[in-house]
Design an enzyme around this catalytic site. Structure first.
Site, PDB file in Angstrom:
ATOM      1  N   GLY A   1      -5.761 -11.152   2.365  1.00  0.00           N
ATOM      2  CA  GLY A   1      -4.751 -12.194   2.334  1.00  0.00           C
ATOM      3  C   GLY A   1      -5.288 -13.609   2.178  1.00  0.00           C
ATOM      4  O   GLY A   1      -4.727 -14.407   1.426  1.00  0.00           O
TER       5      GLY A   1
ATOM      6  N   HIS B   1       0.885  -1.170   0.000  1.00  0.00           N
ATOM      7  CA  HIS B   1       0.000   0.000   0.000  1.00  0.00           C
ATOM      8  C   HIS B   1       0.926   1.225   0.000  1.00  0.00           C
ATOM      9  O   HIS B   1       1.984   1.199   0.635  1.00  0.00           O
ATOM     10  CB  HIS B   1      -0.891  -0.031   1.246  1.00  0.00           C
ATOM     11  CG  HIS B   1      -1.857   1.119   1.379  1.00  0.00           C
ATOM     12  ND1 HIS B   1      -2.444   1.750   0.303  1.00  0.00           N
ATOM     13  CD2 HIS B   1      -2.341   1.732   2.483  1.00  0.00           C
ATOM     14  CE1 HIS B   1      -3.246   2.712   0.751  1.00  0.00           C
ATOM     15  NE2 HIS B   1      -3.202   2.723   2.062  1.00  0.00           N
TER      16      HIS B   1
ATOM     17  N   GLU C   1     -34.500  -4.527   4.941  1.00  0.00           N
ATOM     18  CA  GLU C   1     -34.568  -3.690   3.735  1.00  0.00           C
ATOM     19  C   GLU C   1     -33.303  -2.855   3.509  1.00  0.00           C
ATOM     20  O   GLU C   1     -32.893  -2.636   2.372  1.00  0.00           O
ATOM     21  CB  GLU C   1     -35.788  -2.755   3.814  1.00  0.00           C
ATOM     22  CG  GLU C   1     -37.127  -3.477   3.808  1.00  0.00           C
ATOM     23  CD  GLU C   1     -37.302  -4.432   2.628  1.00  0.00           C
ATOM     24  OE1 GLU C   1     -36.725  -4.194   1.547  1.00  0.00           O
ATOM     25  OE2 GLU C   1     -38.015  -5.441   2.798  1.00  0.00           O
TER      26      GLU C   1
HETATM   27  P1  NAD Z   1      -2.459  -7.044   9.562  1.00  0.00           P
HETATM   28  O1  NAD Z   1      -2.907  -6.144  10.642  1.00  0.00           O
HETATM   29  O2  NAD Z   1      -3.311  -8.193   9.169  1.00  0.00           O
HETATM   30  O3  NAD Z   1      -1.022  -7.653   9.940  1.00  0.00           O
HETATM   31  C1  NAD Z   1       0.015  -6.856  10.408  1.00  0.00           C
HETATM   32  C2  NAD Z   1       1.145  -7.702  10.984  1.00  0.00           C
HETATM   33  O4  NAD Z   1       2.092  -6.827  11.614  1.00  0.00           O
HETATM   34  C3  NAD Z   1       0.735  -8.697  12.054  1.00  0.00           C
HETATM   35  O5  NAD Z   1       1.576  -9.833  11.946  1.00  0.00           O
HETATM   36  C4  NAD Z   1       1.025  -7.936  13.364  1.00  0.00           C
HETATM   37  O6  NAD Z   1       1.253  -8.779  14.433  1.00  0.00           O
HETATM   38  C5  NAD Z   1       2.300  -7.207  12.975  1.00  0.00           C
HETATM   39  N1  NAD Z   1       2.537  -5.975  13.750  1.00  0.00           N
HETATM   40  C6  NAD Z   1       1.627  -5.094  14.228  1.00  0.00           C
HETATM   41  N2  NAD Z   1       2.228  -4.065  14.840  1.00  0.00           N
HETATM   42  C7  NAD Z   1       3.557  -4.286  14.745  1.00  0.00           C
HETATM   43  C8  NAD Z   1       4.700  -3.592  15.193  1.00  0.00           C
HETATM   44  N3  NAD Z   1       4.594  -2.420  15.844  1.00  0.00           N
HETATM   45  N4  NAD Z   1       5.910  -4.118  14.941  1.00  0.00           N
HETATM   46  C9  NAD Z   1       6.028  -5.290  14.300  1.00  0.00           C
HETATM   47  N5  NAD Z   1       4.975  -6.009  13.844  1.00  0.00           N
HETATM   48  C10 NAD Z   1       3.754  -5.507  14.075  1.00  0.00           C
HETATM   49  O7  NAD Z   1      -2.129  -6.099   8.315  1.00  0.00           O
HETATM   50  P2  NAD Z   1      -2.468  -6.361   6.763  1.00  0.00           P
HETATM   51  O8  NAD Z   1      -3.912  -6.165   6.530  1.00  0.00           O
HETATM   52  O9  NAD Z   1      -1.810  -7.609   6.319  1.00  0.00           O
HETATM   53  O10 NAD Z   1      -1.737  -5.091   6.121  1.00  0.00           O
HETATM   54  C11 NAD Z   1      -0.366  -5.073   5.821  1.00  0.00           C
HETATM   55  C12 NAD Z   1      -0.145  -4.126   4.653  1.00  0.00           C
HETATM   56  O11 NAD Z   1      -0.828  -4.641   3.521  1.00  0.00           O
HETATM   57  C13 NAD Z   1      -0.670  -2.716   4.882  1.00  0.00           C
HETATM   58  O12 NAD Z   1       0.198  -1.818   4.228  1.00  0.00           O
HETATM   59  C14 NAD Z   1      -2.011  -2.752   4.180  1.00  0.00           C
HETATM   60  O13 NAD Z   1      -2.430  -1.465   3.745  1.00  0.00           O
HETATM   61  C15 NAD Z   1      -1.690  -3.637   2.991  1.00  0.00           C
HETATM   62  N6  NAD Z   1      -2.820  -4.292   2.330  1.00  0.00           N
HETATM   63  C16 NAD Z   1      -3.771  -4.947   3.050  1.00  0.00           C
HETATM   64  C17 NAD Z   1      -4.807  -5.589   2.391  1.00  0.00           C
HETATM   65  C18 NAD Z   1      -5.866  -6.349   3.154  1.00  0.00           C
HETATM   66  O14 NAD Z   1      -6.859  -6.704   2.541  1.00  0.00           O
HETATM   67  N7  NAD Z   1      -5.718  -6.640   4.435  1.00  0.00           N
HETATM   68  C19 NAD Z   1      -4.876  -5.565   0.984  1.00  0.00           C
HETATM   69  C20 NAD Z   1      -3.866  -4.922   0.275  1.00  0.00           C
HETATM   70  C21 NAD Z   1      -2.847  -4.283   0.967  1.00  0.00           C
END
Ligand code: NAD
Ligand code: MG
Length: 343
Positions: A134, A108, A227
């Protein structure tokens, strides 16, 4: 029209000799790590100390390292952490371990678009963003398909950044479906706008306002829920499968006439002007600044607004009605349960 790439456009050698570190093992992280591994790419997972995801990743056959060690081991660092956490992790763990010629990758554009992360000039900066959550990225890959991906190059230090992004998207299965080229700016601004105006903000407020209007007019809440909320899925499925035209073909003429004549009155010029205003707040960085400040100051406002949402009467009637329709959630864990184990 956008450039779209498929498997035959991919040079797989662009990733064959690379070492890819996936930071984070949440929604995107687990799917990237497992799909790349199954595609024959060398991967490791970087997690913070004490992460409850470490056991899951190890059980799946992945090497798990600390955030710093993973950043040092990999020459492609994919940052799949929450957007609000990326800048701090970058400063502490990634930046000290970046070497000339490495690639820094995102799913992103937020942190690059709004200058929260400022990589040095001698690394590639790319984006590979599957257009789906994911679990879908993983499931479609295992079924032999893939979720379409966006790729972008912000910085091409090596001359090979785009080939790498394409080969990475291919490793996720994305080139089986199609890989679309964009920019960090376009992906980030349209993504924020879509979730604010339509997908999350627009839809939830449309549902609740309509529900309130009916309930306040004396109709029974259960009927209003059906609805204004429940039947939305039917309509969205039709739009998703066949577009707006296909949906209009499927509904009754009465519904279609109401759509054609009343829709533009609901979303009138005032609403369109607000949409333009919201877009300009995204483009100027005002929204990003507000959200980063909110995250840094402990999310008090966020929590208050979220709680107010839980207290809305549509949630009460909704949970009662959904319990009468167990097939809706049959075989599915609740979203709260599904995400509870991450960390
Ligand atoms: P998520 O919240 O599912 O996972 C985040 C991960 O980071 C987890 O393993 C969490 O434990 C870890 N984490 C959290 N805080 C942390 C910290 N301070 N230090 C180290 N690790 C930490 O996030 P996601 O949805 O997989 O998103 C990740 C990226 O992917 C983002 O940039 C998001 O915008 C992008 N993205 C997400 C989606 C989606 O559908 N979820 C789709 C496309 C892109
Ligand atoms: Mg999005």
């Amino acid at each position: 029209m956008a450039n779209v790439y498929y498997e035959t456009d991919v040079d797989r050698s662009a990733i064959a000799d690379r070492k890819v570190s996936i930071l984070g093992y949440g929604s995107q992280g687990h799917a990237h790590a497992l799909n790349l591994k199954d595609s024959g790419v060398q991967v490791c997972v970087g997690l913070r100390d004490g992460s409850s995801s470490a056991a899951k990743a190890s059980e799946a056959g992945l090497d798990v390292l600390s955030l710093s060690d993973a950043s040092a081991w990999g020459d492609v660092i994919m940052v799949l952490l929450p957007d609000t956490e990326q800048a701090a992790v970058y400063e502490e763990h990634i930046a000290p371990n970046l070497s000339a010629g490495d690639a820094l990758a995102f799913a992103h554009g937020f942190n690059i678009r709004f200058d929260l992360v400022n990589p040095p000039d001698d690394v590639d900066v790319i984006m590979v963003a599957p257009k789906g959550p994911g679990h879908l990225v993983r499931r479609t890959y295992e079924e032999g398909g893939g979720v379409p991906c966006l790729i972008a190059v912000e910085q091409d230090a090596t001359g090979g950044a785009k080939d790498l992004a394409l080969a990475y998207a291919d490793g996720l299965g994305g080139a089986r479906a199609g890989v679309i080229e964009t920019t960090f700016t376009e992906e980030c601004e349209t993504d924020l706008f879509g979730e604010q105006v339509v997908l999350c903000g627009g839809v939830t407020e449309l549902i609740r306002s309509a529900f309130d209007t009916l309930v306040d007019a004396g109709y029974q809440p259960e009927i209003c829920y059906f609805e204004c909320l429940h039947e939305l899925k039917l309509i969205v499925d039709l739009i998703y499968e066949q577009g707006i035209g296909g949906m209009r073909y499927s509904v009754s003429d009465t519904a279609e006439y109401g759509d054609l004549t009343r829709g533009p009155r609901v979303i009138d010029d005032g609403v369109r002007a607000t949409m333009a205003q919201i877009l300009s707040e995204i483009q100027s960085g005002e929204f990003a600044e507000e959200w980063v400040a909110e995250a840094r100051s402990g999310r008090e406002n966020f929590a208050r607004l979220e709680e107010a949402g839980h207290q809305h009467r549509i949630e009460q009637v909704g949970s009662t009605l959904r319990a009468m329709m167990p097939w809706i959630s049959a075989g599915k864990v609740s979203v709260q349960e599904a995400s509870g184990g991450q960390g």
